[in-house]
Design a protein around this motif. Structure first.
Motif, PDB file in Angstrom:
ATOM      1  N   LEU A 149       8.229  -3.170  -6.480  1.00 17.61           N
ATOM      2  CA  LEU A 149       7.139  -3.900  -7.123  1.00 17.61           C
ATOM      3  C   LEU A 149       6.917  -5.225  -6.415  1.00 17.61           C
ATOM      4  N   ALA A 150       5.794  -5.845  -6.666  1.00 14.91           N
ATOM      5  CA  ALA A 150       5.391  -7.060  -5.968  1.00 14.91           C
ATOM      6  C   ALA A 150       5.914  -8.327  -6.641  1.00 14.91           C
ATOM      7  N   ASP A 151       6.998  -8.241  -7.406  1.00 15.93           N
ATOM      8  CA  ASP A 151       7.587  -9.433  -8.050  1.00 15.93           C
ATOM      9  C   ASP A 151       8.140 -10.369  -6.980  1.00 15.93           C
ATOM     10  N   ALA A 152       7.791 -11.647  -7.066  1.00 14.27           N
ATOM     11  CA  ALA A 152       8.235 -12.624  -6.072  1.00 14.27           C
ATOM     12  C   ALA A 152       9.633 -13.144  -6.369  1.00 14.27           C
ATOM     13  N   ASP A 153      10.015 -13.184  -7.646  1.00 21.16           N
ATOM     14  CA  ASP A 153      11.270 -13.817  -8.028  1.00 21.16           C
ATOM     15  C   ASP A 153      12.473 -12.873  -8.031  1.00 21.16           C
ATOM     16  N   ARG A 156      -1.270  10.672  -2.109  1.00 24.56           N
ATOM     17  CA  ARG A 156       0.033  10.014  -2.298  1.00 24.56           C
ATOM     18  C   ARG A 156       0.052   8.640  -1.617  1.00 24.56           C
ATOM     19  N   ASN A 157      -0.525   8.548  -0.425  1.00 23.70           N
ATOM     20  CA  ASN A 157      -0.565   7.275   0.286  1.00 23.70           C
ATOM     21  C   ASN A 157      -1.295   6.214  -0.526  1.00 23.70           C
ATOM     22  N   ARG A 158      -2.471   6.562  -1.033  1.00 28.31           N
ATOM     23  CA  ARG A 158      -3.255   5.590  -1.795  1.00 28.31           C
ATOM     24  C   ARG A 158      -2.547   5.192  -3.084  1.00 28.31           C
ATOM     25  N   LEU A 159      -1.892   6.150  -3.736  1.00 30.15           N
ATOM     26  CA  LEU A 159      -1.174   5.829  -4.976  1.00 30.15           C
ATOM     27  C   LEU A 159       0.041   4.951  -4.684  1.00 30.15           C
ATOM     28  N   LEU A 160       0.759   5.242  -3.605  1.00 35.04           N
ATOM     29  CA  LEU A 160       1.907   4.387  -3.243  1.00 35.04           C
ATOM     30  C   LEU A 160       1.464   2.952  -2.986  1.00 35.04           C
ATOM     31  N   LEU A 161       0.357   2.789  -2.278  1.00 38.69           N
ATOM     32  CA  LEU A 161      -0.149   1.439  -2.015  1.00 38.69           C
ATOM     33  C   LEU A 161      -0.552   0.739  -3.312  1.00 38.69           C
ATOM     34  N   LEU A 162      -1.214   1.462  -4.197  1.00 40.95           N
ATOM     35  CA  LEU A 162      -1.619   0.887  -5.481  1.00 40.95           C
ATOM     36  C   LEU A 162      -0.405   0.505  -6.311  1.00 40.95           C
ATOM     37  N   PHE A 163       0.567   1.409  -6.430  1.00 40.44           N
ATOM     38  CA  PHE A 163       1.751   1.133  -7.253  1.00 40.44           C
ATOM     39  C   PHE A 163       2.543  -0.046  -6.698  1.00 40.44           C
ATOM     40  N   GLY A 164       2.602  -0.180  -5.377  1.00 42.94           N
ATOM     41  CA  GLY A 164       3.349  -1.271  -4.755  1.00 42.94           C
ATOM     42  C   GLY A 164       2.712  -2.638  -4.938  1.00 42.94           C
ATOM     43  N   GLN A 165       1.474  -2.695  -5.344  1.00 42.15           N
ATOM     44  CA  GLN A 165       0.786  -3.972  -5.588  1.00 42.15           C
ATOM     45  C   GLN A 165       1.069  -4.530  -6.976  1.00 42.15           C
ATOM     46  N   GLN A 166       1.689  -3.756  -7.830  1.00 43.54           N
ATOM     47  CA  GLN A 166       1.900  -4.150  -9.223  1.00 43.54           C
ATOM     48  C   GLN A 166       3.141  -5.035  -9.349  1.00 43.54           C
ATOM     49  N   SER A 221       6.180  -6.256 -12.298  1.00 38.04           N
ATOM     50  CA  SER A 221       6.789  -5.743 -13.531  1.00 38.04           C
ATOM     51  C   SER A 221       6.098  -6.345 -14.755  1.00 38.04           C
ATOM     52  N   GLN A 222       5.637  -7.582 -14.638  1.00 39.67           N
ATOM     53  CA  GLN A 222       4.932  -8.235 -15.746  1.00 39.67           C
ATOM     54  C   GLN A 222       3.628  -7.513 -16.081  1.00 39.67           C
ATOM     55  N   GLN A 223       2.912  -7.046 -15.056  1.00 42.45           N
ATOM     56  CA  GLN A 223       1.655  -6.324 -15.286  1.00 42.45           C
ATOM     57  C   GLN A 223       1.887  -4.991 -15.986  1.00 42.45           C
ATOM     58  N   LEU A 224       3.066  -4.421 -15.818  1.00 42.94           N
ATOM     59  CA  LEU A 224       3.341  -3.083 -16.340  1.00 42.94           C
ATOM     60  C   LEU A 224       4.085  -3.079 -17.670  1.00 42.94           C
ATOM     61  N   THR A 225       4.353  -4.256 -18.228  1.00 43.90           N
ATOM     62  CA  THR A 225       5.012  -4.285 -19.526  1.00 43.90           C
ATOM     63  C   THR A 225       4.007  -3.890 -20.603  1.00 43.90           C
ATOM     64  N   GLY A 226       4.443  -3.066 -21.487  1.00 43.71           N
ATOM     65  CA  GLY A 226       3.592  -2.634 -22.586  1.00 43.71           C
ATOM     66  C   GLY A 226       2.668  -1.495 -22.197  1.00 43.71           C
ATOM     67  N   ARG A 227       2.143  -0.889 -23.207  1.00 48.26           N
ATOM     68  CA  ARG A 227       1.275   0.274 -23.044  1.00 48.26           C
ATOM     69  C   ARG A 227      -0.013  -0.065 -22.295  1.00 48.26           C
ATOM     70  N   ALA A 228      -0.616  -1.203 -22.610  1.00 45.11           N
ATOM     71  CA  ALA A 228      -1.894  -1.576 -21.998  1.00 45.11           C
ATOM     72  C   ALA A 228      -1.784  -1.677 -20.475  1.00 45.11           C
ATOM     73  N   SER A 276       6.709  10.427 -16.431  1.00 37.17           N
ATOM     74  CA  SER A 276       7.922   9.607 -16.494  1.00 37.17           C
ATOM     75  C   SER A 276       7.634   8.302 -15.773  1.00 37.17           C
ATOM     76  N   VAL A 277       8.053   7.195 -16.374  1.00 34.96           N
ATOM     77  CA  VAL A 277       7.898   5.874 -15.754  1.00 34.96           C
ATOM     78  C   VAL A 277       9.177   5.082 -15.995  1.00 34.96           C
ATOM     79  N   VAL A 278       9.762   4.597 -14.901  1.00 35.19           N
ATOM     80  CA  VAL A 278      10.950   3.747 -14.992  1.00 35.19           C
ATOM     81  C   VAL A 278      10.669   2.491 -14.195  1.00 35.19           C
ATOM     82  N   ILE A 279      10.903   1.342 -14.826  1.00 32.30           N
ATOM     83  CA  ILE A 279      10.753   0.045 -14.145  1.00 32.30           C
ATOM     84  C   ILE A 279      12.093  -0.667 -14.261  1.00 32.30           C
ATOM     85  N   GLN A 280      12.663  -0.999 -13.115  1.00 33.72           N
ATOM     86  CA  GLN A 280      13.944  -1.722 -13.109  1.00 33.72           C
ATOM     87  C   GLN A 280      13.898  -2.881 -12.171  1.00 33.72           C
TER      88      GLN A 280
END
Length: 138
Positions: free
Chosen positions: A48-52, A82-92, A94-101, A134-138
């Motif tokens: 993920l794109a988390d800086a900290d 798959r390439n486009r989805l990997l690029l999209l997912f890598g821009q996120q 963890s804060q953006q992905l918290t919660g259902r919304a 399935s979604v896992v964020i660590q």
């Protein structure tokens, strides 16, 4: 007499148009086939794109379509998708992905990416849904 002829002609024309429209719509609307689910295997794993801190996302994705031609196009263009989805997912982050919304927003963006890839390849793009199984964020 002239008024009567005009009224009768207008009524006949209206009836012709009204009776013809349902027949045209019935021919244009194909019955939907059963849904097909196409697994995008293997699971997506991206940093993920988390800086900290170092965090990652693991997601199992399936695409749903009722159109056999779209299913064939997805199979053919899986590497591009798959390439486009990997690029999209890598821009996120963890804060953006918290919660259902956040996950639903990513789901909508990912579906748009899939359709965009198919359109760019001049392929059928009738993808009904992108599902996270399935979604896992660590």
């Amino acid at each position: 007499m002239l008024i009567l002829a005009v009224v009768a002609g207008a009524g006949g024309g209206t009836a012709f148009v009204m009776l013809r429209q349902p027949a045209e719509h019935a021919q244009a609307a194909k019955p939907l086939g059963p849904p097909q689910y196409i697994a995008m295997d293997p699971a997506f794993v991206v940093n993920l794109a988390d800086a900290d801190s170092v965090k990652y996302l693991q997601a199992d994705v399936q695409l749903q379509t009722r159109d056999p031609e779209t299913a064939a196009a997805i199979a053919l263009h899986t590497p591009l998708i798959r390439n486009r989805l990997l690029l999209l997912f890598g821009q996120q982050t963890s804060q953006q992905l918290t919660g259902r919304a956040g996950k639903e927003r990513l789901q909508a963006q990912a579906l748009n990416e899939v359709r965009s890839v198919l359109k760019s390849q001049h392929a059928p793009d009738k993808v009904d849904a992108l599902l996270f199984t399935s979604v896992v964020i660590q």
